[in-house]
Design a protein around this motif. Structure first.
Motif, PDB file in Angstrom:
ATOM      1  N   TRP A 125     -10.704  -2.362  -3.702  1.00 15.81           N
ATOM      2  CA  TRP A 125     -10.172  -3.708  -3.913  1.00 15.81           C
ATOM      3  C   TRP A 125     -11.287  -4.713  -3.695  1.00 15.81           C
ATOM      4  O   TRP A 125     -11.886  -4.787  -2.624  1.00 15.81           O
ATOM      5  CB  TRP A 125      -9.023  -3.977  -2.939  1.00 15.81           C
ATOM      6  CG  TRP A 125      -8.395  -5.330  -3.068  1.00 15.81           C
ATOM      7  CD1 TRP A 125      -7.490  -5.739  -4.001  1.00 15.81           C
ATOM      8  CD2 TRP A 125      -8.622  -6.472  -2.219  1.00 15.81           C
ATOM      9  NE1 TRP A 125      -7.140  -7.043  -3.793  1.00 15.81           N
ATOM     10  CE2 TRP A 125      -7.813  -7.522  -2.699  1.00 15.81           C
ATOM     11  CE3 TRP A 125      -9.424  -6.685  -1.091  1.00 15.81           C
ATOM     12  CZ2 TRP A 125      -7.794  -8.773  -2.100  1.00 15.81           C
ATOM     13  CZ3 TRP A 125      -9.404  -7.934  -0.498  1.00 15.81           C
ATOM     14  CH2 TRP A 125      -8.602  -8.963  -0.996  1.00 15.81           C
ATOM     15  N   ASN A 126     -11.590  -5.484  -4.743  1.00 15.92           N
ATOM     16  CA  ASN A 126     -12.643  -6.494  -4.687  1.00 15.92           C
ATOM     17  C   ASN A 126     -12.058  -7.783  -4.114  1.00 15.92           C
ATOM     18  O   ASN A 126     -11.175  -8.395  -4.718  1.00 15.92           O
ATOM     19  CB  ASN A 126     -13.228  -6.736  -6.089  1.00 15.92           C
ATOM     20  CG  ASN A 126     -14.489  -7.581  -6.048  1.00 15.92           C
ATOM     21  OD1 ASN A 126     -14.554  -8.595  -5.355  1.00 15.92           O
ATOM     22  ND2 ASN A 126     -15.501  -7.168  -6.802  1.00 15.92           N
ATOM     23  N   SER A 127     -12.546  -8.197  -2.947  1.00 17.39           N
ATOM     24  CA  SER A 127     -11.971  -9.364  -2.280  1.00 17.39           C
ATOM     25  C   SER A 127     -12.348 -10.683  -2.950  1.00 17.39           C
ATOM     26  O   SER A 127     -11.740 -11.718  -2.644  1.00 17.39           O
ATOM     27  CB  SER A 127     -12.408  -9.389  -0.814  1.00 17.39           C
ATOM     28  OG  SER A 127     -13.809  -9.516  -0.715  1.00 17.39           O
ATOM     29  N   GLU A 128     -13.341 -10.661  -3.842  1.00 17.35           N
ATOM     30  CA  GLU A 128     -13.759 -11.895  -4.499  1.00 17.35           C
ATOM     31  C   GLU A 128     -12.899 -12.214  -5.720  1.00 17.35           C
ATOM     32  O   GLU A 128     -12.526 -13.363  -5.938  1.00 17.35           O
ATOM     33  CB  GLU A 128     -15.237 -11.798  -4.887  1.00 17.35           C
ATOM     34  CG  GLU A 128     -16.161 -11.718  -3.671  1.00 17.35           C
ATOM     35  CD  GLU A 128     -17.614 -11.585  -4.060  1.00 17.35           C
ATOM     36  OE1 GLU A 128     -17.908 -11.465  -5.274  1.00 17.35           O
ATOM     37  OE2 GLU A 128     -18.468 -11.596  -3.149  1.00 17.35           O
ATOM     38  N   ASP A 129     -12.588 -11.201  -6.531  1.00 13.43           N
ATOM     39  CA  ASP A 129     -11.761 -11.452  -7.714  1.00 13.43           C
ATOM     40  C   ASP A 129     -10.422 -10.715  -7.685  1.00 13.43           C
ATOM     41  O   ASP A 129      -9.656 -10.757  -8.648  1.00 13.43           O
ATOM     42  CB  ASP A 129     -12.527 -11.088  -8.991  1.00 13.43           C
ATOM     43  CG  ASP A 129     -13.015  -9.640  -8.993  1.00 13.43           C
ATOM     44  OD1 ASP A 129     -12.464  -8.817  -8.234  1.00 13.43           O
ATOM     45  OD2 ASP A 129     -13.952  -9.331  -9.761  1.00 13.43           O
ATOM     46  N   GLN A 130     -10.132 -10.011  -6.572  1.00 15.08           N
ATOM     47  CA  GLN A 130      -8.868  -9.295  -6.360  1.00 15.08           C
ATOM     48  C   GLN A 130      -8.610  -8.173  -7.371  1.00 15.08           C
ATOM     49  O   GLN A 130      -7.480  -7.741  -7.559  1.00 15.08           O
ATOM     50  CB  GLN A 130      -7.670 -10.256  -6.367  1.00 15.08           C
ATOM     51  CG  GLN A 130      -7.517 -11.071  -5.086  1.00 15.08           C
ATOM     52  CD  GLN A 130      -8.495 -12.202  -4.986  1.00 15.08           C
ATOM     53  OE1 GLN A 130      -8.548 -13.043  -5.885  1.00 15.08           O
ATOM     54  NE2 GLN A 130      -9.273 -12.254  -3.936  1.00 15.08           N
ATOM     55  N   ARG A 131      -9.650  -7.696  -8.019  1.00  8.96           N
ATOM     56  CA  ARG A 131      -9.472  -6.580  -8.947  1.00  8.96           C
ATOM     57  C   ARG A 131      -9.361  -5.270  -8.183  1.00  8.96           C
ATOM     58  O   ARG A 131      -9.999  -5.080  -7.148  1.00  8.96           O
ATOM     59  CB  ARG A 131     -10.640  -6.505  -9.942  1.00  8.96           C
ATOM     60  CG  ARG A 131     -10.633  -7.625 -10.974  1.00  8.96           C
ATOM     61  CD  ARG A 131     -11.688  -7.385 -12.034  1.00  8.96           C
ATOM     62  NE  ARG A 131     -13.027  -7.264 -11.439  1.00  8.96           N
ATOM     63  CZ  ARG A 131     -14.111  -6.892 -12.123  1.00  8.96           C
ATOM     64  NH1 ARG A 131     -14.013  -6.589 -13.408  1.00  8.96           N
ATOM     65  NH2 ARG A 131     -15.281  -6.818 -11.520  1.00  8.96           N
ATOM     66  N   VAL A 132      -8.551  -4.354  -8.718  1.00  6.68           N
ATOM     67  CA  VAL A 132      -8.321  -3.060  -8.087  1.00  6.68           C
ATOM     68  C   VAL A 132      -8.800  -1.956  -9.015  1.00  6.68           C
ATOM     69  O   VAL A 132      -8.525  -1.985 -10.224  1.00  6.68           O
ATOM     70  CB  VAL A 132      -6.826  -2.856  -7.766  1.00  6.68           C
ATOM     71  CG1 VAL A 132      -6.590  -1.487  -7.136  1.00  6.68           C
ATOM     72  CG2 VAL A 132      -6.327  -3.954  -6.831  1.00  6.68           C
ATOM     73  N   GLY A 163     -17.034  -2.837   2.864  1.00  7.36           N
ATOM     74  CA  GLY A 163     -18.489  -2.813   2.743  1.00  7.36           C
ATOM     75  C   GLY A 163     -19.118  -4.186   2.628  1.00  7.36           C
ATOM     76  O   GLY A 163     -18.442  -5.194   2.414  1.00  7.36           O
ATOM     77  N   LYS A 164     -20.451  -4.216   2.750  1.00  4.11           N
ATOM     78  CA  LYS A 164     -21.198  -5.462   2.608  1.00  4.11           C
ATOM     79  C   LYS A 164     -21.125  -6.028   1.194  1.00  4.11           C
ATOM     80  O   LYS A 164     -21.481  -7.183   0.972  1.00  4.11           O
ATOM     81  CB  LYS A 164     -22.662  -5.238   3.004  1.00  4.11           C
ATOM     82  CG  LYS A 164     -22.854  -5.001   4.491  1.00  4.11           C
ATOM     83  CD  LYS A 164     -24.325  -4.853   4.840  1.00  4.11           C
ATOM     84  CE  LYS A 164     -24.504  -4.650   6.342  1.00  4.11           C
ATOM     85  NZ  LYS A 164     -25.928  -4.467   6.709  1.00  4.11           N
ATOM     86  N   ASN A 165     -20.684  -5.209   0.241  1.00  2.00           N
ATOM     87  CA  ASN A 165     -20.494  -5.674  -1.132  1.00  2.00           C
ATOM     88  C   ASN A 165     -19.162  -6.395  -1.295  1.00  2.00           C
ATOM     89  O   ASN A 165     -18.779  -6.756  -2.413  1.00  2.00           O
ATOM     90  CB  ASN A 165     -20.576  -4.499  -2.101  1.00  2.00           C
ATOM     91  CG  ASN A 165     -19.629  -3.374  -1.724  1.00  2.00           C
ATOM     92  OD1 ASN A 165     -18.833  -3.484  -0.783  1.00  2.00           O
ATOM     93  ND2 ASN A 165     -19.708  -2.266  -2.434  1.00  2.00           N
ATOM     94  N   ASN A 166     -18.440  -6.593  -0.199  1.00  2.00           N
ATOM     95  CA  ASN A 166     -17.147  -7.287  -0.175  1.00  2.00           C
ATOM     96  C   ASN A 166     -16.056  -6.506  -0.904  1.00  2.00           C
ATOM     97  O   ASN A 166     -15.114  -7.090  -1.431  1.00  2.00           O
ATOM     98  CB  ASN A 166     -17.257  -8.697  -0.750  1.00  2.00           C
ATOM     99  CG  ASN A 166     -16.659  -9.738   0.187  1.00  2.00           C
ATOM    100  OD1 ASN A 166     -16.076  -9.411   1.214  1.00  2.00           O
ATOM    101  ND2 ASN A 166     -16.785 -11.000  -0.168  1.00  2.00           N
ATOM    102  N   ILE A 167     -16.187  -5.193  -0.916  1.00  3.10           N
ATOM    103  CA  ILE A 167     -15.175  -4.327  -1.531  1.00  3.10           C
ATOM    104  C   ILE A 167     -14.519  -3.481  -0.440  1.00  3.10           C
ATOM    105  O   ILE A 167     -15.203  -2.847   0.360  1.00  3.10           O
ATOM    106  CB  ILE A 167     -15.796  -3.432  -2.618  1.00  3.10           C
ATOM    107  CG1 ILE A 167     -16.307  -4.296  -3.782  1.00  3.10           C
ATOM    108  CG2 ILE A 167     -14.783  -2.409  -3.129  1.00  3.10           C
ATOM    109  CD1 ILE A 167     -17.004  -3.509  -4.876  1.00  3.10           C
ATOM    110  N   LEU A 168     -13.209  -3.504  -0.441  1.00  2.00           N
ATOM    111  CA  LEU A 168     -12.436  -2.720   0.507  1.00  2.00           C
ATOM    112  C   LEU A 168     -12.080  -1.384  -0.126  1.00  2.00           C
ATOM    113  O   LEU A 168     -11.514  -1.327  -1.224  1.00  2.00           O
ATOM    114  CB  LEU A 168     -11.154  -3.465   0.887  1.00  2.00           C
ATOM    115  CG  LEU A 168     -10.156  -2.702   1.755  1.00  2.00           C
ATOM    116  CD1 LEU A 168     -10.706  -2.513   3.165  1.00  2.00           C
ATOM    117  CD2 LEU A 168      -8.803  -3.425   1.792  1.00  2.00           C
ATOM    118  N   ALA A 202       0.837  -1.204   0.000  1.00  2.00           N
ATOM    119  CA  ALA A 202       0.000   0.000   0.000  1.00  2.00           C
ATOM    120  C   ALA A 202       0.874   1.258   0.000  1.00  2.00           C
ATOM    121  O   ALA A 202       1.006   1.933   1.030  1.00  2.00           O
ATOM    122  CB  ALA A 202      -0.940  -0.003   1.198  1.00  2.00           C
ATOM    123  N   PRO A 203       1.497   1.578  -1.133  1.00  2.00           N
ATOM    124  CA  PRO A 203       2.368   2.750  -1.181  1.00  2.00           C
ATOM    125  C   PRO A 203       1.598   4.047  -0.940  1.00  2.00           C
ATOM    126  O   PRO A 203       0.436   4.166  -1.288  1.00  2.00           O
ATOM    127  CB  PRO A 203       2.952   2.702  -2.602  1.00  2.00           C
ATOM    128  CG  PRO A 203       2.001   1.869  -3.382  1.00  2.00           C
ATOM    129  CD  PRO A 203       1.412   0.888  -2.423  1.00  2.00           C
TER     130      PRO A 203
END
Length: 432
Positions: free
Chosen positions: A140-147, A124-129, A109-110
């Protein structure tokens, strides 16, 4: 009886149902090596010396009464259930969880700012950080790791200092160093609205339905009605220094606010427009940033103090009294309750003695330490919890986000730290 008399049994004295149960009992035999407790022995004595109606057995007694009118019962089945219950409580080993030694995942996390007062993460409840890294805010989507980069603040004098998802995870509230407060629609990546009212850094925000509460360096707390044209629902000025912690209770009837002047206020939602507080608590001797409401006792609040304090305090907010206090000997930067077990996790920063840059797990309500974790090379800035209540993320001034499966469900075996699990799960990837 006289000599030569024969004993002729009376069927009315026989408990046929009990005899049948004894003959047909298929219960697996108990472990012969197990030790039975006193409750089991007492139950055994009672049922060997008393009949089905609780009367003492009398051997070789003639009774000429007609057949008993008692209702047939499955006495032995009931006894078997009672004994099994006692046996299970006495002999079963209590399951413990395996506390991981290492992180499940590490994200680089630079530009993550080393600011104790900022609250730069929300899951969030949408599983997005959502996390703010300097002037940029990433998803950051914790399900598919997309940023995905949601925004970047132009210039070098402003940056996000607080990030909070709405309860339905449709809107992201972002507070800024230069006193702006914005609402973003994450799905369309568009700015919805600017909310006015503050004149200083907004380091804390909290949602309660359609009400967004913000705390600022200008010492004020503002409740914004995000559906109304005039967003300002109420403004409170009770703190004597920056408002650095805000948390609404689970049921939404109370707000806790912590200040840089070492004070903790408890507010009732129905009376906030009058600026009348429910309690003013002055037990801490440093800034109160870390706040967390207990998920299974709605009137219980945990608060953590800064470096000069280092105490976790548990409050009964109904009475306004401290029911427990534990000295951690380190700056407390975040608190998260375990929703699956009666525990609380603390994240720590600077310390002159112990727990520096560590995560500490405490058993509630005794507040005895269960264990500690931590590989951060600098102080922890924030903690946040996944929607399923299993994973906790720690954001460190070493510019890393570390994922810990510390709130996992119970597993059989002893409480232990798994070196192998820590080794295999250590993975580092770039957030952006």
């Amino acid at each position: 009886m006289q000599k030569g008399d024969r004993f002729i049994p009376n069927r009315s004295l026989m408990d046929i149902d009990r005899a049948h149960g004894l003959l047909t009992n298929r219960t697996a035999p108990f472990n012969a090596t197990s030790s039975f407790n006193e409750a089991y022995r007492q139950k055994l004595i009672e049922n060997l010396t008393l009949d089905s109606q609780g009367r003492p057995f009398k051997i070789m007694v003639f009774r000429g009464s007609p057949k008993s009118s008692q209702k047939p019962i499955r006495f032995v089945d009931e006894l078997r259930q009672e004994v099994a219950s006692i046996f299970d409580k006495d002999c079963k080993q209590t399951p413990y969880r395996c506390i991981p030694k290492g992180e499940k995942r590490v994200l680089d996390a630079p530009k993550l700012r080393n600011d104790y007062y900022a609250n730069i993460m929300s899951w969030g409840k949408n599983n997005i950080l959502a996390v703010a890294l300097g002037p940029e805010l990433y998803l950051w989507n914790s399900e598919d790791q997309r940023v995905h980069k949601l925004l970047q603040v132009p210039g070098g004098n402003d940056w996000p200092t607080s990030v909070t998802w709405s309860e339905d995870a449709r809107t992201l509230a972002v507070g800024y160093m230069c006193s702006s407060l914005q609402l973003w629609d994450v799905e369309s990546s568009k700015l919805i609205r600017n909310l006015e009212g503050h004149s200083g850094r907004i380091a804390s925000t909290a949602w309660n339905g359609r009400i967004l509460t913000s705390g600022s360096r200008d010492k004020s707390i503002i409740n914004h009605d995000v559906r109304a044209a005039n967003n300002l629902a109420s403004c409170i000025k009770r703190h004597a220094d920056e408002v650095c912690g805000l948390k609404w209770s689970t049921v939404g009837n109370r707000l806790a606010s912590g200040g840089n002047e070492n004070l903790l206020y408890i507010w009732e939602a129905s009376k906030m427009s009058s600026s009348k507080f429910l309690h003013r608590l002055s037990d801490h001797c440093a800034a109160v940033k870390a706040l967390a409401w207990c998920p299974y006792q709605y009137n219980v609040l945990a608060s953590g103090g800064g470096l000069s304090d280092g105490c976790i305090k548990i409050w009964n907010t109904q009475k306004g009294v401290c029911i427990n206090s534990i000295e951690t000997k380190a700056q407390i930067c975040g608190l998260e309750w375990n929703r699956h077990h009666k525990e609380i996790l603390s994240g720590h920063g600077y310390s002159i003695r112990e727990n520096q840059n560590k995560l500490c797990l405490w058993k509630y309500p005794s507040m005895t330490k269960v264990g500690e974790l931590g590989n951060h090379k600098s102080r922890i800035i924030n903690l946040c919890q996944s929607p399923d209540g299993i994973t906790v993320i720690s954001a460190g001034a070493d510019e890393t986000l570390r994922f810990w499966d510390v709130f996992g469900p119970p597993t059989a075996g002893n409480l232990m730290v798994s070196d192998l699990q820590g080794l295999l799960s250590f993975r580092t990837s770039l957030l952006r």
